[in-house]
Design an enzyme around this catalytic site. Sequence first.
Site, PDB file in Angstrom:
ATOM      1  N   ASP A  59       0.853  -1.196   0.000  1.00 19.28           N
ATOM      2  CA  ASP A  59       0.000   0.000   0.000  1.00 19.28           C
ATOM      3  C   ASP A  59       0.889   1.246   0.000  1.00 19.28           C
ATOM      4  OD1 ASP A  59      -2.084  -1.767   0.265  1.00 19.28           O
ATOM      5  OD2 ASP A  59      -2.231  -1.559   2.443  1.00 19.28           O
ATOM      6  N   ASP A  65       0.722   8.815   7.435  1.00 17.35           N
ATOM      7  CA  ASP A  65       0.894   7.417   7.891  1.00 17.35           C
ATOM      8  C   ASP A  65       2.189   7.301   8.694  1.00 17.35           C
ATOM      9  OD1 ASP A  65      -0.303   6.100   4.755  1.00 17.35           O
ATOM     10  OD2 ASP A  65      -1.312   5.988   6.701  1.00 17.35           O
ATOM     11  N   GLU A  87       0.783  -1.776  10.821  1.00 24.63           N
ATOM     12  CA  GLU A  87       0.497  -1.985   9.400  1.00 24.63           C
ATOM     13  C   GLU A  87       1.657  -1.493   8.546  1.00 24.63           C
ATOM     14  OE1 GLU A  87      -2.688   0.299   7.462  1.00 24.63           O
ATOM     15  OE2 GLU A  87      -2.952  -1.376   6.078  1.00 24.63           O
ATOM     16  N   GLU A  88       2.370  -0.483   9.056  1.00 23.42           N
ATOM     17  CA  GLU A  88       3.420   0.142   8.238  1.00 23.42           C
ATOM     18  C   GLU A  88       4.752  -0.598   8.301  1.00 23.42           C
ATOM     19  OE1 GLU A  88       0.443   2.444   7.176  1.00 23.42           O
ATOM     20  OE2 GLU A  88       2.427   2.423   6.230  1.00 23.42           O
ATOM     21  N   ASP A 107      -3.190   0.030  13.358  1.00 23.06           N
ATOM     22  CA  ASP A 107      -3.210   0.658  12.047  1.00 23.06           C
ATOM     23  C   ASP A 107      -3.029   2.136  12.370  1.00 23.06           C
ATOM     24  OD1 ASP A 107      -5.574   0.883   9.235  1.00 23.06           O
ATOM     25  OD2 ASP A 107      -3.617   1.804   9.638  1.00 23.06           O
ATOM     26  N   LEU A 109      -2.806   4.923  10.809  1.00 22.27           N
ATOM     27  CA  LEU A 109      -3.718   5.869  10.204  1.00 22.27           C
ATOM     28  C   LEU A 109      -4.598   5.160   9.183  1.00 22.27           C
ATOM     29  CD1 LEU A 109      -3.725   9.008  10.838  1.00 22.27           C
ATOM     30  CD2 LEU A 109      -3.729   9.079   8.370  1.00 22.27           C
ATOM     31  N   ASP A 110      -5.766   4.744   9.639  1.00 23.09           N
ATOM     32  CA  ASP A 110      -6.715   4.080   8.736  1.00 23.09           C
ATOM     33  C   ASP A 110      -7.424   5.145   7.891  1.00 23.09           C
ATOM     34  OD1 ASP A 110      -8.604   1.922   7.818  1.00 23.09           O
ATOM     35  OD2 ASP A 110     -10.005   3.311   8.765  1.00 23.09           O
ATOM     36  N   GLU A 263      -7.106  -4.369  12.213  1.00 20.34           N
ATOM     37  CA  GLU A 263      -8.350  -3.710  11.788  1.00 20.34           C
ATOM     38  C   GLU A 263      -9.559  -4.531  12.226  1.00 20.34           C
ATOM     39  OE1 GLU A 263      -7.511  -3.201   7.555  1.00 20.34           O
ATOM     40  OE2 GLU A 263      -7.022  -1.085   7.862  1.00 20.34           O
TER      41      GLU A 263
HETATM   42  P1  AFP Z   1      -6.860   3.587   2.810  1.00 15.50           P
HETATM   43  O1  AFP Z   1      -6.166   3.549   4.155  1.00 15.50           O
HETATM   44  O2  AFP Z   1      -5.977   3.209   1.669  1.00 15.50           O
HETATM   45  O3  AFP Z   1      -7.603   4.875   2.590  1.00 15.50           O
HETATM   46  O4  AFP Z   1      -7.972   2.422   2.839  1.00 15.50           O
HETATM   47  C1  AFP Z   1      -9.024   2.600   3.741  1.00 15.50           C
HETATM   48  C2  AFP Z   1      -9.639   1.240   3.963  1.00 15.50           C
HETATM   49  O5  AFP Z   1      -8.667   0.335   4.391  1.00 15.50           O
HETATM   50  C3  AFP Z   1     -10.789   1.316   4.974  1.00 15.50           C
HETATM   51  O6  AFP Z   1     -10.625   2.322   5.916  1.00 15.50           O
HETATM   52  C4  AFP Z   1     -11.996   1.572   4.090  1.00 15.50           C
HETATM   53  O7  AFP Z   1     -13.205   1.100   4.653  1.00 15.50           O
HETATM   54  C5  AFP Z   1     -11.635   0.803   2.827  1.00 15.50           C
HETATM   55  O8  AFP Z   1     -10.200   0.775   2.749  1.00 15.50           O
HETATM   56  C6  AFP Z   1     -12.155   1.484   1.593  1.00 15.50           C
HETATM   57  O9  AFP Z   1     -11.861   0.594   0.524  1.00 15.50           O
HETATM   58  P2  AFP Z   1     -12.340   0.967  -0.974  1.00 15.50           P
HETATM   59  O10 AFP Z   1     -11.461   2.134  -1.376  1.00 15.50           O
HETATM   60  O11 AFP Z   1     -12.091  -0.278  -1.768  1.00 15.50           O
HETATM   61  O12 AFP Z   1     -13.801   1.345  -0.905  1.00 15.50           O
END
Ligand code: AFP
Length: 319
Positions: A59, A65, A87-88, A107, A109-110, A263
């Site tokens: 990712d 992050d 996660e990182e 995680d 920074l989700d 997560e």
């Molecule tokens: P990012 O951390 O890359 O923004 O991803 C966020 C995530 O892990 C989670 O927080 C969301 O619910 C999901 O991905 C969104 O996934 P889509 O972009 O496939 O909808």
Amino acid sequence: MHLQSYLKERCDSGGISAAEMGVMLALAAAAIAITALIRRDGIDADLGAETGDANSDGDTQKALDVRAEALILSHLKESDAAYLLSEEQPTPIALPRQTAPLIVAVDPLDGSSNIAVNVTVGTIFSLMPWDGNLPRPCRGRDQLGAGFFTYGAQTTLILAFASDARPQCFVLDEDKGHFIALGAEVEIAATTKEYAINAAYAQHWHAPIQQWKTQVLADAYSMRWVGSLVADAWRIFRRGGVFLYPADARAGMEAGRLRLVYEANPIAFLVEKAGGLAVNGGENILDLTPQELHERTPLLFGSADEMKILIALHKELDA
Ligand code: AFP
């Protein structure tokens, strides 16, 4: 009630250990620092900028992050945590207190793809026991505590420990620099008319989700999809609903997108404490034994009555 007082009461009553209280206070201090970073540097620095690096699973990393993880690490170093699973990072990070009884998985920074567009992001954390051997993640059901912070219009915290009957919610008083309890314990309503799923992938869904979606369309449910797990989860804890990130037929999505250890497990721990259900389809998330730190899992959670319909469909229709 301030978070510090809440945790001291839980510790004095034997509900949590001094180590768990100390780690929770360290994580709260890190979240306050991350809030300041977003509020202050979010104006000057482009915190959503890609660093050009990728994390352990490919990712793309964003500046926030990396800086969020650094703040969490610096605060945990002074606490009773022996390892940080992030996660990182590809492997566990050893912390100074190698005799401490806890492992923390985060995680940092989700939702980081949302930073640049001012959508709520957050930090998800899991507190696990450490027996002094290799720092392996435990089953979700064996977590000592779990929770997540959201960084949005408010900075909030939802938290539960193994001895709690229900999770507790807090909001950050940014002027005074401490978290204040929101009062009533958290309970997810058993029924709902609201769901969260990324409908762009509908053509790739397997039969149980396809059939369930037909039913909810017929019943005129409303839909919300923020694209940030912590934002969708916070809404569900506050007003009910279900969240679905299932496996689908896309390449690489055989086990869905979200990660089990830092997560799905923390979210599932909170959901069950709040009277909801969290599954990968037909199995309870908390009963899964992690095989690998960054393994992915389908994640469906929320209002119990709706989740029972989804579970029955998976048991009936899963190949
Ligand atoms: P990012 O951390 O890359 O923004 O991803 C966020 C995530 O892990 C989670 O927080 C969301 O619910 C999901 O991905 C969104 O996934 P889509 O972009 O496939 O909808």
